[in-house]
Design an enzyme around this catalytic site. Structure first.
Site, PDB file in Angstrom:
ATOM      1  N   LYS A 379       0.823  -1.224   0.000  1.00 21.78           N
ATOM      2  CA  LYS A 379       0.000   0.000   0.000  1.00 21.78           C
ATOM      3  C   LYS A 379       0.850   1.264   0.000  1.00 21.78           C
ATOM      4  CE  LYS A 379      -4.182  -1.838   2.213  1.00 21.78           C
ATOM      5  NZ  LYS A 379      -5.055  -1.789   3.416  1.00 21.78           N
ATOM      6  N   HIS A 404      -1.540  -3.212  -5.042  1.00 24.46           N
ATOM      7  CA  HIS A 404      -0.712  -3.250  -3.824  1.00 24.46           C
ATOM      8  C   HIS A 404      -0.201  -4.661  -3.543  1.00 24.46           C
ATOM      9  CE1 HIS A 404      -4.209  -4.769  -1.468  1.00 24.46           C
ATOM     10  NE2 HIS A 404      -3.297  -5.145  -0.583  1.00 24.46           N
ATOM     11  N   ASP A 459      -6.747 -11.325   8.225  1.00 21.65           N
ATOM     12  CA  ASP A 459      -6.849  -9.926   7.812  1.00 21.65           C
ATOM     13  C   ASP A 459      -8.310  -9.490   7.685  1.00 21.65           C
ATOM     14  OD1 ASP A 459      -6.055  -7.394   6.839  1.00 21.65           O
ATOM     15  OD2 ASP A 459      -6.211  -8.098   4.770  1.00 21.65           O
TER      16      ASP A 459
END
Length: 516
Positions: A379, A404, A459
């Protein structure tokens, strides 16, 4: 190596409880069907002493009785064995039973016979594993004492070799597990036991270290036990050593103040100071006097434990710095996207939990803990207008955001370090889906590396229950409901099951790492 200073006397024990314990006696078994033989032997040898140890007699009046006793005793040093008892060869049968069935090659067997013609010496010595052959008529007091000295000295030396062999085996086994300072303590204790066996002495011993700020600031100035014999083994668990016997504490304090070692006939206090000012001490209390060769061996032991401990502490410091650097990098990326720094720590811990429940080795679990915080490092290459857009991304912005994963992979894969290589895989694959609808490569099922599948689940769980610039935080139950619905679609179903089987551990992670 620091020179030793001779001490006229060391601190006297504070009480009788700290005095050396009486040594265990030598166990001698008399196997004979003549009661008088038992009585005379014990009377003649009543005052015998060898190496500071008296005698303890066991009586057996037949071969059968001897076998029963020996089944439950492995501490017999010497057996005085009659040949003719309930049968003409009962004693020979017992000798064969000891060596062949009990596999006891340590005990010394002295065959005694009143009828040498029935068991000729040459034949018996050649056929049976015995250590001496005596006719009862020749065993005067003087010769009996000689027999006892020879047999017990031989048994002592055999046991020293056996104990050293076992201690060496424990030491070698422990070497494979010496990867941190805690395991060093177990290894050093095994070696310390081996040292005492090699010296052929009974000893109470401990090795302690005081670490300088240079090596490890988290334990600076504290005296910590690194190794101990059985008498002090509790100190390997309890770091608080203020409960040491007074004479031990006084001796260690004296060595620290004077910065040198001391010894007298029955004590050794070694002192070693490393190049980085770590101080290591070895305290030993012996039942028998120690000579110069023994002291040299003890000094070498003290120095080597100190150097190894210092190296492990330095390695742990480097590893901790590496872990901290990874977390700082991960947190920096999260802060840029206006997310909480605790996110990367929680993802790391949840990933480690799932790695462990998946059956990964302990080392690989630790690699997962350290590498998973790097999952979104790519990112760093995403423009702020896309990264921090409060609303839904349009098609162009979503295409930019998806890059990303590739950026993170390209950044991390340049390194040949294992953690960063694993981080590259995670960065590249943590947005792949079990059903193949993910990005950047549309991998499906087991085509996705297990590390990517684990971090994908960890995540998303944490992203759902955390607030973001584009959404409010979800309730934990709602997040779990989403994960259940996506099992077999977005997520590996086996990992989802493991997550639900370990929810208490997951909740504990959130208690330890709350959002600031």
């Amino acid at each position: 190596m620091t020179d030793l200073v001779f001490a006229d006397e060391l601190p006297a024990p504070g009480s009788d409880e700290t005095a050396p314990k009486p040594l265990e006696p030598w166990v001698v078994m008399i196997v004979d069907d003549d009661v008088a033989v038992h009585q005379v032997t014990q009377l003649v040898m009543a005052d015998f002493e060898f190496s500071g140890r008296r005698l303890q007699f066991l009586d057996a009046y037949s071969g059968v009785e001897a076998r029963e006793l020996l089944k439950s005793r492995n501490d017999v040093a010497l057996i005085l064995l009659d040949v003719v008892m309930e049968s003409e060869h009962a004693g020979l049968d017992v000798a064969r039973y000891i060596r062949d069935e009990l596999k006891n090659n340590h005990v010394r067997i002295v065959l005694r016979t009143g009828q040498p013609g029935q068991a000729p010496e040459e034949h018996v010595i050649k056929t049976y594993d015995i250590n001496d052959y005596k006719e009862k008529t020749e065993l005067t007091k003087r010769k009996l004492i000689t027999v006892f000295y020879a047999a017990l000295r031989s048994y002592r030396d055999i046991m020293i070799i056996e104990q050293s062999r076992q201690a060496l085996r424990r030491s070698i086994d422990a070497i494979t597990r010496v990867y941190d300072s805690q395991n060093l303590r177990r290894f050093a204790s095994a070696v310390l036991e081996q040292v005492t066996h090699l010296l052929g002495m009974d000893a109470r011993a401990l090795c302690a270290s005081r670490v300088s700020a240079y090596a490890a600031s988290n334990c600076e100035g504290h005296l910590k036990v690194l190794a101990a014999t059985a008498d002090y083994s509790r100190l390997l668990v309890d770091d608080e050593i203020s409960n040491l016997p007074p004479e031990v504490k006084t001796a260690l304090d004296r060595a620290l103040i004077d910065q040198c070692g001391y010894f007298d006939a029955h004590h050794f206090i070694g002192y070693y100071r490393s190049s980085t000012d770590n101080e290591t001490l070895l305290y030993m209390q012996f039942s028998d006097p120690v000579d110069a060769q023994a002291r040299e061996l003890l000094e070498i032991f003290c120095a080597n434990v100190a150097i190894t401990y210092e190296s492990l502490l330095l390695r742990e410091e480097i590893q901790e710095t590496q872990r901290s650097t990874v977390f700082i990098l991960g947190e920096a990326v999260e802060r840029r996207s206006k997310e909480t720094g605790a996110h990367v720590r929680r993802v790391g811990e949840i990933s480690a939990l799932l790695a462990e429940t998946s059956g990964m080795r302990a080392a690989d679990v630790e690699f997962m803990r350290q590498a998973s915080p790097l999952h979104d490092v790519g990112k760093i290459g995403i423009p702020d207008r896309v990264l921090n857009k409060p609303g839904k991304l349009d098609a162009e912005e979503w295409e930019i955001m998806q890059t990303h994963a590739r950026i993170g992979f390209e950044l991390l894969s340049k390194s040949d370090k294992r953690i960063l290589q694993l981080g590259a895989i995670i960065a590249h694959e943590h947005h792949e889906r079990w059903d193949g609808a993910g990005y950047p490569r549309g991998l499906i099922g087991d085509q996705i590396n297990i590390a990517g599948r684990i971090v994908a689940l960890a995540d998303v769980l944490d992203a759902l229950v955390s607030g973001r610039c584009y959404k409010e935080a979800w309730e934990f139950d709602a997040a779990l409901a989403y994960i259940t619905e996506q099992s077999g679609k977005q997520f590996d179903p086996d990992l989802v099951k493991q997550l639900f089987d370990n929810l208490e551990a997951v909740h504990e992670i959130y208690r330890r790492y709350p959002d600031a």
